[in-house]
Design a protein around this motif. Structure first.
Motif, PDB file in Angstrom:
ATOM      1  N   HIS A 145      31.958   8.169  25.523  1.00 13.09           N
ATOM      2  CA  HIS A 145      32.699   8.376  24.058  1.00 13.09           C
ATOM      3  C   HIS A 145      32.231   6.968  22.968  1.00 13.09           C
ATOM      4  O   HIS A 145      32.644   7.144  22.097  1.00 13.09           O
ATOM      5  N   LYS A 146      31.140   6.298  23.608  1.00  9.00           N
ATOM      6  CA  LYS A 146      30.549   5.460  22.493  1.00  9.00           C
ATOM      7  C   LYS A 146      29.688   6.054  21.442  1.00  9.00           C
ATOM      8  O   LYS A 146      29.232   7.107  21.586  1.00  9.00           O
ATOM      9  N   LYS A 147      29.974   5.465  20.147  1.00  7.88           N
ATOM     10  CA  LYS A 147      29.478   5.900  18.959  1.00  7.88           C
ATOM     11  C   LYS A 147      28.081   5.643  19.126  1.00  7.88           C
ATOM     12  O   LYS A 147      27.514   4.244  19.102  1.00  7.88           O
ATOM     13  N   VAL A 148      27.082   6.643  18.957  1.00  7.84           N
ATOM     14  CA  VAL A 148      25.497   6.460  18.988  1.00  7.84           C
ATOM     15  C   VAL A 148      25.006   5.930  17.741  1.00  7.84           C
ATOM     16  O   VAL A 148      25.358   6.432  16.746  1.00  7.84           O
ATOM     17  N   ALA A 149      24.306   4.808  17.955  1.00 11.31           N
ATOM     18  CA  ALA A 149      23.866   4.137  16.202  1.00 11.31           C
ATOM     19  C   ALA A 149      22.883   5.202  15.741  1.00 11.31           C
ATOM     20  O   ALA A 149      21.975   5.697  16.398  1.00 11.31           O
ATOM     21  N   PRO A 150      22.842   5.355  14.504  1.00  9.72           N
ATOM     22  CA  PRO A 150      21.840   6.137  13.859  1.00  9.72           C
ATOM     23  C   PRO A 150      20.375   5.480  13.862  1.00  9.72           C
ATOM     24  O   PRO A 150      20.696   4.191  13.913  1.00  9.72           O
ATOM     25  N   THR A 151      19.517   6.359  13.832  1.00  8.60           N
ATOM     26  CA  THR A 151      17.938   5.758  13.867  1.00  8.60           C
ATOM     27  C   THR A 151      17.270   6.042  12.499  1.00  8.60           C
ATOM     28  O   THR A 151      17.938   7.014  11.883  1.00  8.60           O
ATOM     29  N   PHE A 152      16.470   5.432  12.182  1.00  8.92           N
ATOM     30  CA  PHE A 152      15.483   5.705  10.947  1.00  8.92           C
ATOM     31  C   PHE A 152      15.161   6.959  10.765  1.00  8.92           C
ATOM     32  O   PHE A 152      15.126   7.821  10.064  1.00  8.92           O
ATOM     33  N   ALA A 153      14.484   7.378  11.976  1.00 11.77           N
ATOM     34  CA  ALA A 153      13.575   8.488  12.259  1.00 11.77           C
ATOM     35  C   ALA A 153      14.442   9.872  11.970  1.00 11.77           C
ATOM     36  O   ALA A 153      14.126  10.822  11.626  1.00 11.77           O
ATOM     37  N   GLY A 212      13.972   4.242  16.064  1.00 12.93           N
ATOM     38  CA  GLY A 212      14.034   5.579  16.661  1.00 12.93           C
ATOM     39  C   GLY A 212      12.526   6.232  16.833  1.00 12.93           C
ATOM     40  O   GLY A 212      11.622   5.334  16.698  1.00 12.93           O
ATOM     41  N   ASP A 213      12.317   7.310  17.323  1.00 14.49           N
ATOM     42  CA  ASP A 213      11.114   8.016  17.578  1.00 14.49           C
ATOM     43  C   ASP A 213      10.440   8.194  16.253  1.00 14.49           C
ATOM     44  O   ASP A 213      10.588   9.279  15.596  1.00 14.49           O
ATOM     45  N   LEU A 214       9.454   7.187  15.692  1.00 14.92           N
ATOM     46  CA  LEU A 214       8.976   7.621  14.268  1.00 14.92           C
ATOM     47  C   LEU A 214       8.164   8.668  14.039  1.00 14.92           C
ATOM     48  O   LEU A 214       7.855   9.207  13.105  1.00 14.92           O
ATOM     49  N   SER A 215       7.497   9.069  15.347  1.00 21.01           N
ATOM     50  CA  SER A 215       6.848  10.348  15.450  1.00 21.01           C
ATOM     51  C   SER A 215       7.460  11.586  15.100  1.00 21.01           C
ATOM     52  O   SER A 215       6.781  12.601  14.677  1.00 21.01           O
ATOM     53  N   LYS A 216       8.803  11.444  15.216  1.00 22.76           N
ATOM     54  CA  LYS A 216       9.348  12.613  14.937  1.00 22.76           C
ATOM     55  C   LYS A 216      10.108  12.534  13.429  1.00 22.76           C
ATOM     56  O   LYS A 216      10.956  13.354  12.983  1.00 22.76           O
ATOM     57  N   ALA A 217      10.130  11.358  12.807  1.00 26.19           N
ATOM     58  CA  ALA A 217      10.493  11.148  11.541  1.00 26.19           C
ATOM     59  C   ALA A 217       9.833  12.065  10.315  1.00 26.19           C
ATOM     60  O   ALA A 217       8.905  12.538  10.401  1.00 26.19           O
ATOM     61  N   PRO A 218      10.886  12.410   9.370  1.00 28.95           N
ATOM     62  CA  PRO A 218      10.061  13.532   8.229  1.00 28.95           C
ATOM     63  C   PRO A 218       8.994  12.808   7.653  1.00 28.95           C
ATOM     64  O   PRO A 218       8.790  11.477   7.614  1.00 28.95           O
ATOM     65  N   LYS A 219       8.171  13.567   7.109  1.00 23.88           N
ATOM     66  CA  LYS A 219       6.992  12.963   6.378  1.00 23.88           C
ATOM     67  C   LYS A 219       7.324  12.010   5.352  1.00 23.88           C
ATOM     68  O   LYS A 219       8.064  12.774   4.487  1.00 23.88           O
ATOM     69  N   ALA A 220       6.796  10.913   5.038  1.00 25.78           N
ATOM     70  CA  ALA A 220       7.242  10.337   3.761  1.00 25.78           C
ATOM     71  C   ALA A 220       6.612  11.039   2.486  1.00 25.78           C
ATOM     72  O   ALA A 220       5.475  11.530   2.575  1.00 25.78           O
TER      73      ALA A 220
END
Length: 518
Positions: free
Chosen positions: A32-40, A123-131
């Motif tokens: 039930h812990k709130k998962v911290a958001p990531t940039f990616a 987070g996993d920057l390889s999965k982040a949207p393209k800048a």
């Protein structure tokens, strides 16, 4: 009310829940812990979609937000600005009807806040949207035409605001229709705003270089009768791109005249403002024009925190609105423009509250707004000239009137539109004298006449006409030009135009005078 009612509602809900559910002192389960958001996964879509358009190299924002490293360095700032709704800059209360809306949802604001509190995980920057990528220098892409003055203009450190007109010849042998306009101030530290006029008279070209400097000085208007306009720029305005089939007319042989309003900042500065144009690649059926709802009869008493101005206009022909730009200065607090259709239906065209002079916005409709003949347009605007207004340029406050200086005030709701009855591809056009601009000009002159006809006898006598001249002469402050004695000017003009009754002007004579002096 929203800032007050939401915490109260949340607190009430917490109290009710606490009363209904037994207290459990044990630690919450891991699941039930709130998962911290990531940039990616969570933050990049928000930053790239809502922030990067202004926060990239060469744009108005003071830092870039086109990478994780950029955002991580500013995480607390981003969270705070979003929570306070200071950023993204968007003043419209109405949501959902504009294509360039820059608002954040409550969920997005919470994501930015949680991300900053968690230390801005990547987070996993390889999965982040393209800048996003941007064309260097031009937000709308490479223009078909780039115009600039022949040389930079040097602005002195101190003194009154300057209005400088710079002439850019086009030398086209045929009319062209413009579908995209972007103005790029060379020095945003001193460029207050830019207006773009079109000149076919040659007057601007003859005056270019007056005083041994680029361009020429012109307070108020550009010093000639324009044959059109290509809009303008103020802080926060993005490039204008028109719908397919619409175009702004650039007449053959016309000179583009950039009137740049400079506000000095205590240091010598230089500027080279540019304009980029994209031309229509497809047939144009609608000629896009500019008009405004406005009120120049401004006199805001010192200390008045809720000064109200109104303006209205009945449409003599059906039109389609493309966008609206509210424009006030530092005392402007809010503005609402509504349309009442002939059947009584009301549409809110724009409502900005609070207005921010530093982030003026072109509010472009997702779907152009069709307004039938007989529609009543009405504007209400409020100003805060109290010491509680942090933007007030005077401490203590003093009376502020209409004028061209930053510390004066204005009241305009500019809009671009097309005539529903005009179809260029079928050879159906609307003449200037039939258009909205001419109709609006007649109404404005009548409003000025009525305002200064203080004894309500249907005439302007010498004293009343002198008040008109003094009011507008004071509004257009030109420190380099000696002011005309209003009483002398009034006597002269009544002698020239006052034919009906000795020593006075009728409404018709006043209209003729203003039309011929334009």
């Amino acid at each position: 009310m929203k800032q007050i009612s939401y915490p109260i509602a949340a607190l009430s809900l917490a109290v009710l829940c606490g009363a209904a559910v037994p207290v459990n002192s044990s630690a919450p389960k891991e699941g039930h812990k709130k998962v911290a958001p990531t940039f990616a996964k969570d933050v990049a879509p928000i930053i790239y979609g809502k922030c990067a358009p202004c926060h990239h190299a060469g744009e108005v924002a003071p830092f870039t937000l086109t990478s994780y490293q950029d955002a991580r360095a500013k995480a607390p700032t981003l969270a705070a600005a979003a929570k306070q709704k200071y950023m993204p800059p968007w003043q419209a209360i109405t949501h959902g009807q504009f294509q360039n809306e820059r608002t954040l949802t409550a969920e997005q604001i919470e994501v930015l806040d949680d991300w900053a509190k968690a230390g801005a995980p990547s987070g996993d920057l390889s999965k982040a949207p393209k800048a996003p990528t941007y064309t260097p220098g031009w937000a709308m892409g490479q223009p078909d035409f780039v115009g600039r003055p022949s040389q930079s203009y040097t602005l002195s450190a101190e003194g009154a605001d300057e209005y400088r007109c710079f002439v850019i010849p086009t030398n086209y042998s045929e009319d062209k229709y413009v579908t995209g306009v972007e103005l790029r101030p060379g020095n945003r530290l001193v460029v207050h705003h830019v207006l773009v006029y079109l000149d076919k008279s040659g007057v601007a070209r003859k005056r270019d270089g007056e005083g041994g400097k680029p361009g020429y000085s012109s307070f108020g208007g550009p010093g000639f009768l324009p044959v059109g306009s290509l809009g303008g720029w103020a802080p926060g305005l993005q490039p204008e791109t028109l719908p397919s089939g619409d175009g702004l007319l650039l007449p053959k042989g016309a000179d583009i005249v950039l009137q740049v309003h400079y506000h000095k900042n205590g240091k010598q500065e230089t500027d080279l403002t540019q304009i980029g144009l994209q031309f229509a690649k497809q047939p144009v059926d609608k000629h896009v024009r500019w008009e405004s709802l406005d009120n120049e009869l401004i006199s805001i008493p010192a200390g008045d925190s809720h000064y109200e101005l109104t303006a209205d206009l009945d449409l003599p022909t059906p039109i389609t609105l493309l966008d609206v730009i509210p424009h006030m200065h530092l005392l402007g607090h809010d503005m609402t423009v509504t349309a009442t259709l002939p059947d009584g239906t009301k549409k809110e065209l724009i409502h900005v509250d609070p207005y921010d002079f530093n982030w003026q916005t072109r509010y472009t409709y997702k779907q152009p707004v069709h307004l039938p003949k007989g529609t009543h347009l009405a504007m209400v605007a409020h100003y805060d000239n109290s010491s509680a207004n942090p933007h007030n340029p005077f401490n203590p406050p003093k009376k502020v009137m209409f004028g061209e200086q930053t510390t004066n005030e204005m009241c305009f709701a500019f809009f671009s539109y097309t005539f529903d009855t005009e179809h260029l591809q079928k050879g159906v056009t609307v003449a200037d004298y039939e258009g909205l601009e001419a109709h609006h000009a007649r109404l404005t002159i009548a409003k000025i006449f009525d305002h200064f006809d203080t004894n309500h006898d249907g005439f302007l006598d010498q004293g009343e006409l002198a008040e008109v001249i003094d009011f507008f002469q004071s509004a257009i402050e030109n420190p380099g030009k000696k002011k005309t004695d209003p009483k002398f000017a009034a006597a002269y003009l009544i002698g020239v135009y006052g034919k009906t009754e000795k020593g006075k002007l009728t409404r018709t004579e006043f209209q003729k005078m203003t039309r011929e002096m334009k």
